[in-house]
Design an enzyme around this catalytic site. Structure first.
Site, short mmCIF file in Angstrom:
data_model
loop_
_atom_site.label_atom_id
_atom_site.label_comp_id
_atom_site.label_asym_id
_atom_site.label_seq_id
_atom_site.Cartn_x
_atom_site.Cartn_y
_atom_site.Cartn_z
N LYS A 1 -10.32 0.80 -0.33
CA LYS A 1 -9.90 0.85 1.06
C LYS A 1 -10.83 0.49 1.56
CE LYS A 1 -6.53 1.52 4.30
NZ LYS A 1 -5.56 2.13 5.22
N GLU B 1 0.16 -1.12 0.05
CA GLU B 1 -0.15 -0.27 0.34
C GLU B 1 0.90 1.11 0.48
OE1 GLU B 1 -1.77 0.80 3.65
OE2 GLU B 1 -3.77 2.02 2.49
N CYS C 1 -4.61 -3.12 4.21
CA CYS C 1 -3.75 -2.41 5.90
C CYS C 1 -5.24 -2.55 7.00
CB CYS C 1 -3.52 -1.41 5.18
SG CYS C 1 -2.30 -0.88 6.67
#
Ligand SMILES: *[C@@H]1O[C@H](CO)[C@@H](O)[C@H](O)[C@H]1NC(C)=O
Ligand SMILES: *[C@@H]1O[C@H](CO)[C@@H](O)[C@H](O)[C@H]1NC(C)=O
Ligand SMILES: *[C@@H]1O[C@H](CO)[C@@H](O)[C@H](O)[C@H]1NC(C)=O
Ligand SMILES: *[C@@H]1O[C@H](CO)[C@@H](O)[C@H](O)[C@H]1NC(C)=O
Ligand SMILES: *[C@@H]1O[C@H](CO)[C@@H](O)[C@H](O)[C@H]1NC(C)=O
Ligand SMILES: *[C@@H]1O[C@H](CO)[C@@H](O)[C@H](O)[C@H]1NC(C)=O
Ligand SMILES: *[C@@H]1O[C@H](CO)[C@@H](O)[C@H](O)[C@H]1NC(C)=O
Length: 511
Positions: free
Chosen positions: A182, A82, A214
């Site tokens: 995300k 990321e 993440c």
């Protein structure tokens, strides 16, 4: 997770039989790249597209070298971290020139390498697509994208476009086959939360993959739905994770997640020791190839064979979990003696709540949460500690006598710092010093070697087992699972001192 374990046992038995009579295990070859990204020194300053591209191409040049190396080693899919191309800490204004356009139509078939002029502002996508095509492998990368939206869309920002933290996937001929926005942003002021949760799955000739990013790893959506409803067995996971021991070091949580859910996870992290970022790997339920290095600033390519069906691995795991499952019936009767267990509970079920001192329990902060601890002050025994509705137990024997303080801690409540999420945790930790106020502090080295069984009566089925040893190395439990509404973990031999052994429970329903 009780049913998962039983299913696992049956599957393990069948697969082991098949493997023994010669069917063999099917693998694919995967790579993750821990990237020492070139960072923007002034991310809130306004820039133009030309300079933004020059900057991002320096990172993309490194990606391209890695794809070339991976290609020579037969890699079929590679994952990059990321924020690896553009960096972090942008504002909504300053990130704009770093964003590629993503056409809003999902059904579009587009190969940016072969059709570079189809859309404006797609230079990053073009380079990634060409890498996939040249390297003949699936490429997963993370970038910032802008997606036009209509003012009728109530969530459309006033400037008429979304800014998404985006994972893209290119097939081995360069075609864009998936994009994921995300869901759980972590203080990313340049990006918007997508208007709908995305459950994104992509297909390759060797496996079917789910995508997440993440901070998503701590939440129900989208990842638990991908695993439980969509039956995804392989996850690709770009991340930029700041390590935090005792409980949330990157590789520690990757390993626990793969074991807890019985899936494979391909995790690529950023490498910047000054930001506390390192730790990437390819994890299956019982084996892993990982990299963790806080001593240098180099990137690292990790390549591993990954079982197409993660359950098959049970036949040949290092820890011989497969044979444990096949042969053993567990003597998991609760073996603490009453004299060592809780003498009195207060009204809230706190063991010895009002009588600290007597049982030696005390409170200390661990990862910003108020844990209740009991010290392990003898060389063996069984101790208990309760907090909220959770009681934790450890039966242990310390193999060598080191001058170190260990404690068993419990936390049952809502974590509220840097994100809100509900937890139930039983953790055996090495304290920062011999002073009890240091229990819960970050420790990376330890000498105490233990044989132990750790368990607790969790209210959530989502419990992730984790063992970290000295130098931030990972170990698997010899066995873990459920019995009589308690989640257990057992470990007999360790070749390094114990830093943390924890059952990390996420109580999603209580968030
Ligand atoms: C980004 O912001 C965080 C928190 O404010 C800070 O710790 C970090 O050093 C910053 N990173 C960069 C690369 O500017
Ligand atoms: C490229 O890959 C995509 C996705 O795997 C596939 O659908 C398509 O047929 C391929 N195109 C060519 C020209 O091989
Ligand atoms: C060890 O801990 C127990 C309870 O955890 C306490 O009762 C006992 O007094 C402690 N012993 C020493 C020597 O500190
Ligand atoms: C932690 O919890 C205990 C009781 O559970 C309480 O007495 C103590 O004040 C709390 N500590 C903090 C810092 O909130
Ligand atoms: C866990 O055990 C404690 C002590 O026996 C009890 O008070 C508590 O209610 C139990 N929690 C659950 C969820 O059953
Ligand atoms: C305990 O065992 C660990 C691992 O073998 C070792 O590193 C450590 O030095 C030992 N400590 C003592 C005091 O024996
Ligand atoms: C333990 O640490 C606390 C807080 O730093 C300090 O107040 C206390 O004096 C220390 N206790 C001992 C025995 O050193």
């Amino acid at each position: 997770m009780a049913s998962v374990i039983i299913r696992l046992m049956i599957q393990a038995f069948l697969y082991c039989l098949m493997v023994q009579i010669g069917f063999g295990i099917e693998y694919y070859v995967a790579a993750v790249y821990e990237h020492h990204s070139i960072l923007n020194s002034n991310p809130t300053a306004l820039s133009d597209r030309k300079s933004a591209l020059e900057f991002m191409f320096r990172n993309l040049d490194i990606y391209e070298q890695q794809v070339n190396i991976a290609s020579k080693k037969g890699v079929q899919i590679i994952v990059f971290p990321e924020d690896g191309i553009h960096g972090f800490n942008y504002s909504r204004m300053s990130i704009y020139p770093y964003l590629d356009l993503l056409p809003s139509s999902y059904s579009l078939t587009w190969n940016p390498c072969l059709e570079p002029n189809k859309f404006q502002d797609t230079e990053v996508l073009q380079r990634l697509s060409c890498m996939a095509k040249e390297g003949r492998m699936f490429v997963v990368a993370n970038l910032g994208t802008k997606v036009p939206c209509e003012q009728e869309d109530p969530k459309c920002p006033p400037d008429g476009r979304y800014h998404f933290n985006t994972n893209v996937v290119f097939s081995d001929n360069g075609t864009l086959i998936a994009r994921y926005f995300k869901q759980n942003l972590y203080f990313e002021y340049g990006f918007d939360i997508p208007p709908h949760v995305q459950h994104v799955i992509f297909h390759t000739p060797f496996a079917r993959f789910g995508l997440f990013t993440c901070f998503d790893i701590l939440f129900y959506e989208p990842v638990v739905t991908l695993i439980e409803k969509f039956k995804v067995k392989h996850l690709v996971y770009p991340t930029a994770w700041m390590n935090q021991l005792p409980l949330l070091s990157s590789i520690q949580i990757h390993r626990a997640f793969a074991t807890g859910f019985n899936i494979n996870i391909l995790a690529a992290n950023i490498h910047h020791t000054t930001l506390g970022m390192s730790g990437s790997g390819i994890f299956s339920p019982l084996s892993s190839s990982y990299h963790f290095d806080m001593g240098s600033e180099n990137g690292q390519l990790i390549i591993a064979k990954v079982p197409v069906d993660p359950s098959e691995e049970l036949c040949q795991g290092d820890e011989d979990w497969g044979s444990v499952l096949k042969s053993e019936t567990f003597e998991d009767n609760v073996i603490y003696t009453s004299s060592q267990s809780c003498h009195s509970e207060d009204r809230n079920g706190h063991c010895g709540g009002g009588a600290a001192g007597e049982y030696g329990s005390f409170n200390a902060e661990m990862m910003y949460d108020n844990f209740t601890f009991v010290p392990l002050n003898t060389s063996q025994g069984t101790i208990q500690v309760c907090g909220g509705k959770l009681c934790c137990y450890v039966t242990y024997q310390k193999q060598n006598s080191t001058k170190e303080l260990y404690a068993l801690g419990v936390f049952d409540g809502l974590h509220t710092v840097h994100g809100q999420y509900s937890l139930q945790i039983c953790a055996l930790v090495k304290c920062g010093s011999l002073n009890a106020t240091t229990c819960g502090q970050e420790v990376t080295d330890a000498n105490g070697v233990f044989t132990f069984k750790l368990w607790g009566n969790f209210s959530t089925k989502y419990v992730f087992p984790m063992i970290v040893t000295s130098g931030v190395n990972l170990q698997l439990p010899d066995w873990w699972g459920w019995k009589d509404n308690h989640c257990y973990m057992r470990k007999k031999t360790m070749d390094l001192g114990l830093v943390t052994a924890a059952l990390y429970g996420r109580y999603y329903e209580r968030d």
